[in-house]
Scaffold this active site. Structure first.
Site, short mmCIF file in Angstrom:
data_model
loop_
_atom_site.label_atom_id
_atom_site.label_comp_id
_atom_site.label_asym_id
_atom_site.label_seq_id
_atom_site.Cartn_x
_atom_site.Cartn_y
_atom_site.Cartn_z
CB SER A 29 -0.87 -0.04 1.26
OG SER A 29 -2.02 0.76 1.11
N PRO A 30 0.45 2.31 -0.67
CG PRO A 30 -0.91 3.97 -1.57
CD PRO A 30 -0.80 2.50 -1.42
CE1 TYR A 189 -3.57 14.29 3.47
CE2 TYR A 189 -4.17 12.05 2.90
CZ TYR A 189 -3.53 12.94 3.73
OH TYR A 189 -2.86 12.48 4.84
N GLY A 330 -0.26 -2.42 4.36
CA GLY A 330 0.49 -1.25 4.76
C GLY A 330 1.48 -1.58 5.86
NE ARG A 331 -1.38 0.09 10.19
CZ ARG A 331 -2.48 0.15 10.92
NH1 ARG A 331 -2.45 0.72 12.11
NH2 ARG A 331 -3.60 -0.37 10.47
C1 FNR Z 1 -0.28 5.38 5.13
N1 FNR Z 1 -1.37 5.33 4.28
C2 FNR Z 1 -1.33 6.00 3.08
N2 FNR Z 1 -2.37 5.90 2.21
C3 FNR Z 1 -2.30 6.48 1.00
O1 FNR Z 1 -3.23 6.36 0.23
N3 FNR Z 1 -1.18 7.17 0.62
C4 FNR Z 1 -0.11 7.33 1.45
O2 FNR Z 1 0.90 7.89 1.06
C5 FNR Z 1 -0.21 6.78 2.74
N4 FNR Z 1 0.78 6.96 3.67
C6 FNR Z 1 0.80 6.22 4.83
C7 FNR Z 1 1.92 6.25 5.65
C8 FNR Z 1 1.98 5.42 6.76
C9 FNR Z 1 3.21 5.43 7.60
C10 FNR Z 1 0.90 4.55 7.05
C11 FNR Z 1 0.96 3.61 8.23
C12 FNR Z 1 -0.22 4.57 6.26
C13 FNR Z 1 -2.46 4.37 4.51
C14 FNR Z 1 -2.02 2.98 4.05
O3 FNR Z 1 -1.76 2.93 2.68
C15 FNR Z 1 -3.08 1.93 4.40
O4 FNR Z 1 -4.23 2.23 3.66
C16 FNR Z 1 -3.40 1.91 5.89
O5 FNR Z 1 -2.23 1.92 6.66
C17 FNR Z 1 -4.23 0.71 6.25
O6 FNR Z 1 -3.55 -0.49 5.94
P1 FNR Z 1 -2.73 -1.33 7.05
O7 FNR Z 1 -1.60 -0.49 7.53
O8 FNR Z 1 -3.72 -1.64 8.16
O9 FNR Z 1 -2.29 -2.56 6.32
C1 536 Z 2 -3.35 6.88 7.11
N1 536 Z 2 -2.50 7.87 6.53
C2 536 Z 2 -2.66 8.19 5.24
C3 536 Z 2 -1.81 9.03 4.57
C4 536 Z 2 -0.62 9.60 5.27
C5 536 Z 2 -0.83 9.63 6.75
C6 536 Z 2 -1.37 8.34 7.29
C7 536 Z 2 -2.05 9.35 3.17
O1 536 Z 2 -3.05 8.94 2.62
N2 536 Z 2 -1.15 10.06 2.52
C8 536 Z 2 -4.81 7.18 7.01
C9 536 Z 2 -5.66 6.14 6.75
C10 536 Z 2 -7.04 6.37 6.69
C11 536 Z 2 -7.51 7.65 6.87
C12 536 Z 2 -6.63 8.70 7.11
C13 536 Z 2 -5.29 8.45 7.20
#
Ligand code: FNR
Ligand code: 536
Length: 361
Positions: A29-30, A189, A330-331
């Site tokens: 995931s991004p 966003y 993601g994580r």
């Molecule tokens: C994210 N997430 C996120 N989502 C996205 O659309 N663009 C982004 O750049 C980010 N950045 C981001 C940074 C960090 C450190 C985290 C932990 C999460 C959200 C991510 O892609 C994912 O959708 C969520 O974290 C839920 O999935 P997990 O972590 O439960 O597998």
């Molecule tokens: C998780 N995050 C998403 C980010 C960056 C910060 C962390 C992003 O999309 N660039 C998030 C998950 C769901 C809702 C809000 C934030």
């Protein structure tokens, strides 16, 4: 989608979207790394993303990459607003592809949530004197909590400019060698702020009805699709619900997915939340999977499921039960870059390790 004569896909079945084939249904995931200077990718991004391709993922999606400097969430976010950004990203895309993954990138504008400090410095909005910048949004409504800046309501000229910035970033992503492009329309966003009635109070053609609130995303998608080649996948990440009554809901997400499909979008990446500070969310394993399932069936479009997917069987079941075509982690991918290799072992599947690791996997 498959017909009755083809066996049901599972986590390690390949997936072809347009001319691109994922070796399995597992994507990274991004995830923002907050580690760039002036939007430029560096060795951190190279090692971070490269090692996850080596770990066996079918798809590696580069973090939210801003189409304009003021569209960055933080000063550490990646960008693609100038040609100087292309070369280090091209190096990453090349390595990811050499190691068998599809190289994806998410392009983004943070709207009213831009100009924030790095998370490990608290993540609050930065004043201009602290290295922050003025923010823009559909309406002049601040997010709240520590994101207190009041954004400037965008003019129609601003809207046109942002659309053009997305198109320019898409062209640079292509030049850099990415073969999977995602538009970030989730998490409160910019695009997401236009979609939700909570954040969009406009009275012009970009506010009011679902059609009007979707206009910026649909127009941008159309313009991006014109420069993004027909043989390459285009996807959109949305927040399928705001988790707050009176806002964006799953039914609207299904309607939007149908409209995006008609514009040439291949897959909906189904996240949720992030739009308002006072959302009520109950998080549990796979809590967003039902959104991917409803959109997949409701709009007859491929989907990605994301959110608290950590176990091999859980991920495999999501694909086998037809809830989503792809799972994004993601994580868990931060915990274990080799999650795909470990999942293959747990599910009794054979995957090909890189030559260098041949006897270890
Ligand atoms: C994210 N997430 C996120 N989502 C996205 O659309 N663009 C982004 O750049 C980010 N950045 C981001 C940074 C960090 C450190 C985290 C932990 C999460 C959200 C991510 O892609 C994912 O959708 C969520 O974290 C839920 O999935 P997990 O972590 O439960 O597998
Ligand atoms: C998780 N995050 C998403 C980010 C960056 C910060 C962390 C992003 O999309 N660039 C998030 C998950 C769901 C809702 C809000 C934030």
């Amino acid at each position: 989608m498959e017909n009755d004569s083809t066996p049901a896909p599972h986590l390690f079945s390949p997936l072809t979207v347009r001319s691109v084939t994922l070796r399995n249904r597992i994507g990274v995931s991004p995830m923002c790394q907050y580690s760039a200077a002036d939007g430029v990718a560096n060795d951190w991004h190279y090692v971070h993303l490269g090692s996850r391709a080596v770990g066996g993922a079918g798809l590696v999606i580069v973090e939210a990459t801003a189409v304009a400097p003021e569209g960055r969430i933080t000063p550490g976010c990646l960008g693609l607003w100038s040609d100087k950004h292309s070369e280090p990203l091209a190096r990453i895309a090349k390595f990811v592809k050499e190691h068998g993954a599809v190289a994806g990138i998410q392009i983004a504008h943070a709207g009213r949530k831009a100009s924030a400090d790095l998370p490990w410095r608290g993540g609050a909005h930065l004043a201009d004197a602290q290295g922050g910048w003025p923010t823009i949004a559909p309406s002049a409504i601040p997010f709240g909590d520590t994101l207190t800046k009041v954004p400037r309501a965008m003019t129609v000229a601003d809207i046109q400019r942002v659309q053009n910035e997305f198109v320019a970033a898409a062209k640079r992503a292509l030049t850099a060698g990415f073969n999977w492009l995602e538009l970030h329309a989730a998490h409160g966003y910019l695009f997401s702020e236009f979609l939700s009635p909570h954040t969009n109070h406009r009275t012009d053609q970009y506010g009011g009805s679902l059609e009007n609130r979707s206009r910026l995303l649909l127009d941008t998608t159309r313009a991006v699709r014109q420069v993004w080649p027909d043989n390459l996948p285009l996807t959109v990440r949305i927040s399928a619900t705001d988790w707050k009554a009176g806002g964006w809901e799953i039914e609207q997400s299904i309607a939007l997915a149908k409209l995006l499909k008609a514009e040439g979008v291949d897959l909906m990446d189904c996240s949720s939340g992030g739009v308002v500070a006072d959302a009520k969310i109950t998080v549990a394993p796979g809590y967003q999977v039902p959104f991917a399932e409803k959109i997949r069936h409701g709009a007859s479009i491929a989907t990605a499921a994301v959110g608290f997917i950590t176990e091999a069987k859980q991920a495999d079941d999501i694909v086998r039960h037809g809830q989503a075509d792809v799972v994004l982690l993601g994580r868990q991918m931060l915990v274990d870059p080799y999650w795909p290799a470990h999942a293959a072992k747990a599910l009794g599947q054979k995957i090909t390790p890189p030559n260098q690791y041949l006897r270890a996997w």
